[in-house]
Design an enzyme around this catalytic site. Structure first.
Site, short mmCIF file in Angstrom:
data_model
loop_
_atom_site.label_atom_id
_atom_site.label_comp_id
_atom_site.label_asym_id
_atom_site.label_seq_id
_atom_site.Cartn_x
_atom_site.Cartn_y
_atom_site.Cartn_z
N GLN A 1 0.84 -1.20 0.00
CA GLN A 1 0.00 0.00 0.00
C GLN A 1 0.88 1.26 0.00
OE1 GLN A 1 -0.20 -2.53 2.15
NE2 GLN A 1 -2.32 -3.17 2.50
N ASP B 1 -3.89 1.52 -3.30
CA ASP B 1 -4.44 2.43 -2.28
C ASP B 1 -4.01 3.87 -2.51
OD1 ASP B 1 -5.26 0.01 -1.31
OD2 ASP B 1 -4.52 0.29 0.71
N ASP C 1 -7.72 -1.23 -5.22
CA ASP C 1 -8.42 -0.41 -4.20
C ASP C 1 -7.94 1.03 -4.23
OD1 ASP C 1 -9.69 -2.72 -3.44
OD2 ASP C 1 -8.54 -3.01 -1.61
#
Length: 386
Positions: free
Chosen positions: A195, A218, A239
């Site tokens: 991330q 992310d 995401d």
């Protein structure tokens, strides 16, 4: 041409593996709501309850008048120039923010001159009413390269929150023409510690105009609060727009940067006002595209209470026919998940091939999501600085 469902089985398996390491495992408490029709009615009822309660909290009068605190701050605005070459009031953003007093009550515009600002920025909640302004044709780029696996000063991994290049925790923030970037090497989808957040927005009543938010896994942590993104470019992989915010994305370009399976959103609704559902992402007049040969899921269920709506959005061929992924929710059709599309266009927008529990919205169902009223914008959205 759309791929048949059978061809998607392998990517779906990969998607499950990828997502398992991306965000905390949600609780699965999907109670049977009595079938699809009742499920739709329940979500519509929840929205109506939310409008009555959340609008009152957001503006005190239903969101129709400019917030009094904001109005007072705008009347006392000041501008400071930030120039890396020393031709302004400050040479870096960190120093400029440090000079803003705690409990700030005036609009402070930081005019960021073109160039790269290699800084890790944290704007704390005690300093509201801050604006970052730049020239979108020759922008200021704020960039850092931390990931969730980066070791912090305490010797521990930074984690997703700690990986952020620019963290905005104060209210009434605005940005115009700025590039927010995390240039850490692109992690493989789902890699542990991969991330790498470019921008985290925790404060409420924040607006972004003509900005670029650039990263991989992310990218944009739309963490909490009312947010408005207009004419922005958002790039990422897995995401790459995620969080608990109640946000409207208007005329934005959403771009997957990987050939592997990409997931656009991971949204989880927060419930804090007498059980009313108060968060969710709405995309209006946007575009969703990616690397040729890649695959994009419009969203996946991060928990059993996720809400994402796309309206009037152009979808490239990279958007997979099924559109959405329920991840590990046993019965998405009887949970609190609300995924919908309304009058979208492009080769990836065939609603007839979507998963059965995602809605092809009617005009009445879409109406609450397709304007700034969704974020009670009349009470706080201001035009960008000239």
């Amino acid at each position: 041409m759309a791929r048949p469902a059978a061809v998607l089985m392998k990517p779906l398996l990969l998607l499950t593996v990828v997502l398992a390491s991306t965000l905390p495992a949600p609780s699965v408490q999907a109670a049977d709501a009595g079938g699809f029709g009742n499920w739709v009615a329940l979500n519509q009822k929840s929205y109506a309850v939310n409008n009555a309660l959340f609008a009152k909290k957001a503006a005190g009068d239903g969101g129709k008048t400019l917030d009094a605190n904001l109005s007072a701050a705008e009347e006392k605005k000041v501008t400071y120039v930030v120039d890396p070459e020393g031709k302004g009031d400050y040479t870096n953003v960190t120093a400029a923010l440090a000079a803003i007093p705690e409990g700030n009550e005036k609009r402070v515009i930081l005019d960021l001159k073109p160039g790269e600002y290699r800084e890790k920025i944290f704007l704390n909640l005690s300093k509201p009413f801050v604006t970052f302004k730049s020239d979108p044709m020759n922008p200021a780029t704020i960039v850092w390269n931390d990931t969730a696996a980066t070791t912090g000063k305490d010797g521990k991994p930074a984690g997703t929150v700690g990986s952020t290049t620019v963290a905005i925790e104060s209210d009434y923030f605005m940005a115009y023409g700025v590039v927010f970037k995390n240039d850490a090497p692109m992690a493989k989808p789902g890699a542990k510690g991969g991330q790498a957040v470019a921008l985290r927005v925790f404060g409420t009543k924040a607006a972004f105009y003509n900005c670029t938010i650039d990263g991989g896994q992310d990218t944009l942590y739309d963490h909490k609060g009312l947010h408005y993104f207009k004419d922005c470019v958002i790039k990422g992989s897995v995401d790459f727009i995620f969080g608990f915010g109640r946000s409207l994305y208007e005329n934005c370009h959403i771009v997957s940067v990987v050939k592997e399976v990409a997931v656009l959103t991971a949204q989880q609704r927060s419930k804090s006002i007498e059980g009313a559902i108060e968060s969710g992402f709405s995309f209006k007049n946007c575009s969703v595209k990616g690397v040729k040969g890649g695959q994009i899921y419009l969203g996946r269920a991060w928990g059993d209470s996720s809400r994402v709506v796309y309206a009037y959005t152009e979808m490239g061929e990279e958007v997979v026919p099924v559109g959405w992924d329920g991840w590990n929710i046993a019965k998405p059709e009887s949970s609190g998940i609300y995924y919908g599309e309304f009058k979208c266009t492009g080769p990836g927008a065939d609603a007839q091939k979507r998963v059965g529990w995602a809605l092809d919205l009617t005009e009445e169902q879409a109406k609450p999501f397709v304007g700034t009223h969704y974020v009670y914008g009349d009470s706080w959205i201001q035009p960008p600085p000239k």
